[in-house]
Design a protein around this motif. Structure first.
Motif, mmCIF file in Angstrom:
data_model
loop_
_atom_site.group_PDB
_atom_site.id
_atom_site.type_symbol
_atom_site.label_atom_id
_atom_site.label_comp_id
_atom_site.label_asym_id
_atom_site.label_seq_id
_atom_site.Cartn_x
_atom_site.Cartn_y
_atom_site.Cartn_z
ATOM 1 N N ASP A 45 53.306 50.223 39.178
ATOM 2 C CA ASP A 45 53.481 49.241 38.109
ATOM 3 C C ASP A 45 52.279 48.295 38.062
ATOM 4 O O ASP A 45 51.792 47.947 36.993
ATOM 5 N N VAL A 46 51.828 47.887 39.239
ATOM 6 C CA VAL A 46 50.674 46.997 39.378
ATOM 7 C C VAL A 46 49.635 47.692 40.250
ATOM 8 O O VAL A 46 49.974 48.308 41.265
ATOM 9 N N ILE A 47 48.362 47.586 39.851
ATOM 10 C CA ILE A 47 47.289 48.271 40.574
ATOM 11 C C ILE A 47 46.169 47.285 40.865
ATOM 12 O O ILE A 47 45.744 46.523 39.984
ATOM 13 N N TYR A 94 42.942 41.559 30.630
ATOM 14 C CA TYR A 94 43.695 42.670 31.221
ATOM 15 C C TYR A 94 43.720 42.591 32.746
ATOM 16 O O TYR A 94 44.698 42.994 33.371
ATOM 17 N N GLY A 95 42.643 42.103 33.341
ATOM 18 C CA GLY A 95 42.562 42.005 34.789
ATOM 19 C C GLY A 95 42.781 40.577 35.248
ATOM 20 O O GLY A 95 42.147 39.645 34.748
ATOM 21 N N ILE A 96 43.687 40.394 36.195
ATOM 22 C CA ILE A 96 43.991 39.071 36.738
ATOM 23 C C ILE A 96 43.264 38.920 38.071
ATOM 24 O O ILE A 96 43.476 39.713 38.993
ATOM 25 N N PRO A 97 42.382 37.928 38.217
ATOM 26 C CA PRO A 97 41.629 37.753 39.454
ATOM 27 C C PRO A 97 42.526 37.655 40.678
ATOM 28 O O PRO A 97 43.516 36.899 40.680
ATOM 29 N N TRP A 98 42.153 38.422 41.703
ATOM 30 C CA TRP A 98 42.935 38.378 42.947
ATOM 31 C C TRP A 98 42.140 37.751 44.082
ATOM 32 O O TRP A 98 42.552 36.766 44.673
ATOM 33 N N TYR A 99 40.991 38.284 44.413
ATOM 34 C CA TYR A 99 40.168 37.654 45.442
ATOM 35 C C TYR A 99 38.706 37.984 45.195
ATOM 36 O O TYR A 99 38.379 38.934 44.476
ATOM 37 N N SER A 139 38.428 41.977 43.625
ATOM 38 C CA SER A 139 39.434 42.779 42.939
ATOM 39 C C SER A 139 40.218 41.978 41.917
ATOM 40 O O SER A 139 40.420 40.771 42.068
ATOM 41 N N ASP A 140 40.652 42.699 40.888
ATOM 42 C CA ASP A 140 41.586 42.180 39.898
ATOM 43 C C ASP A 140 42.880 42.986 39.993
ATOM 44 O O ASP A 140 42.893 44.097 40.523
ATOM 45 N N LEU A 141 43.935 42.430 39.453
ATOM 46 C CA LEU A 141 45.228 43.111 39.388
ATOM 47 C C LEU A 141 45.523 43.459 37.934
ATOM 48 O O LEU A 141 45.340 42.620 37.047
ATOM 49 N N VAL A 142 45.961 44.678 37.697
ATOM 50 C CA VAL A 142 46.280 45.116 36.336
ATOM 51 C C VAL A 142 47.689 45.694 36.316
ATOM 52 O O VAL A 142 48.221 46.117 37.344
#
Length: 412
Positions: free
Chosen positions: A82-84, A131-136, A298-301
């Protein structure tokens, strides 16, 4: 592009919920978080979301692009994620291929996008949508040998490019290498080009063109040339050939440009250097702010075909939220996804230097075909040509033409 931490994640944290829970599947990349972090997060997430069960699956970086492409097309809800987690510079190619959820509304309403690091947020944005949510994030700093600096009479890290050149020359003249900088370290070159107001490529009217031959980009390359000459780095190889950490560990090099985690590798190679390593941000043109750096991370999509969008969004809100951002940054020596959270890593010299630089970080051109440029990288060849005496303008023009051709979407 992903800059990896030395820690490796060897398993996944999964605390199964009850039969009435709806499962959310998360793909994380190996090395992005420890097993302990995943276990802590899973337990807390399921406690706070009693209707959801979190399943974490660890993926290898090798071959991940094809695997994500297949997952985005899959109609299998039981096996597809669901999330990558994806590399921040990979988002554009996945959006171009179709299959990601537009998270612009959530970004504005729930996720505090105004404070995101630009090097993570910008590549996650495509066609005006997020589309991409910043993760780290992780980015390069300068690691220096305090003893070598002291021997040359350099008492403190430089704050400006000019002072950096002067100090490095002083160290180089003292009998040690002023800096070990490989000739094809194009990520470091990118920062110098950005500082000058240039770029690697620019888009106009949906057409991408290489821009290494602009005056600004040529100034960035000239600074790189001046710095690279103040050491014995190879002109025809990148920073991994040989690994610069091994060269630095010999103890006769003043500094290298790398991620802070490399210090651990250096000390493992030469324990005598323990306590003798320092960190500072890549200097900028003025002391007012550090230099621009390439931001990896990485981003989360969210997969468009997910059958649990609400659960996927809740998962991203938690992972990208303040509590778990601070936990992850401290656990992995990363930079949190927001400039407002930089204070959380201020107690670690390397992470603090990295966070200071990350505030001015950038990413590679946001083209769906940028990965193809990196695959057969004309920037590396261009750098070697300039460092070995080829006319910079002619070499830059040829490399820019290659980049333009590769980025042409009509050639796919």
């Amino acid at each position: 592009m992903f800059l990896a931490s030395a820690s490796l994640l060897t398993g996944c944290g999964l605390l199964p919920g009850g039969d009435d829970r709806e499962e959310v599947t998360l793909w994380l990349m190996k090395g992005s978080a420890t097993a302990g972090f995943v276990e802590r997060f899973t337990k807390e997430f399921e406690k706070e979301h009693p209707s959801l069960s979190l399943k974490v699956e660890i993926q290898e970086w090798g071959g991940i692009t094809g695997k994500v492409d297949e997952a985005l097309k899959s109609d299998e809800h039981d096996t597809a994620p669901d999330v990558i987690e994806v590399g921040n510079t990979q988002v554009a190619q996945y959006v171009d291929g179709g299959g990601l959820v537009d998270l612009t509304l959530e970004s504005m309403r729930d996720l505090g996008m105004d404070d995101w690091l630009p090097g993570l947020a910008d590549p996650g944005r495509f066609g005006g949508s997020q589309y991409g949510i910043p993760w780290y994030a992780a980015n390069r700093v300068v690691i220096y040998n305090k003893d070598v600096f002291a021997e040359a009479g350099v008492s403190k890290p430089p704050k400006t490019r000019d002072q950096w050149l002067a100090d490095t020359a002083r160290i180089n003249d003292s009998g040690n290498q002023g800096i070990y900088l490989a000739g094809q370290d194009w990520y470091t070159l990118s920062g110098f080009i950005w500082d000058e107001g240039g770029d690697l490529a620019k888009e106009s009217g949906n057409i991408w063109e290489g821009t290494l031959d602009t005056p600004a980009a040529l100034r960035g390359m000239d600074f790189y040339r001046q710095l690279q000459e103040l050491g014995d780095g190879p002109k025809d190889a990148d920073e991994e050939n040989p690994p610069q950490a091994e060269v630095f560990a010999k103890g006769d090099v003043g500094q290298i440009i790398t991620v802070p985690g490399t210090a651990q590798t250096i000390v493992e190679e030469n324990p005598a250097l323990k306590g003798k390593l320092g960190f500072f941000p890549v200097p900028g043109k003025t002391a007012a702010k550090p230099g621009a750096v390439f931001t990896g991370g990485s981003d989360l999509v969210v997969r468009e075909k997910t059958d649990n969008r609400a659960g996927a969004v809740e998962l991203i809100k938690a992972l990208a939220g303040e509590k778990w951002q601070i936990d992850l940054a401290k656990t992995m020596n990363y930079v949190p996804n927001k400039t407002t959270l930089a204070e959380a890593v201020s107690g670690d010299e390397g992470s603090a230097a990295m966070a200071e630089g990350a505030a001015h970080g950038r990413a590679t051109p946001n083209s769906p075909r940028w990965a193809a440029v990196e695959g057969d990288n004309p920037i590396k060849a261009y750098m070697t040509q300039v460092l070995t005496g080829t006319d910079p303008e002619a070499a830059a023009e040829a490399a820019s033409k290659r980049i333009t051709k590769t980025l042409d979407l009509r050639t796919r």
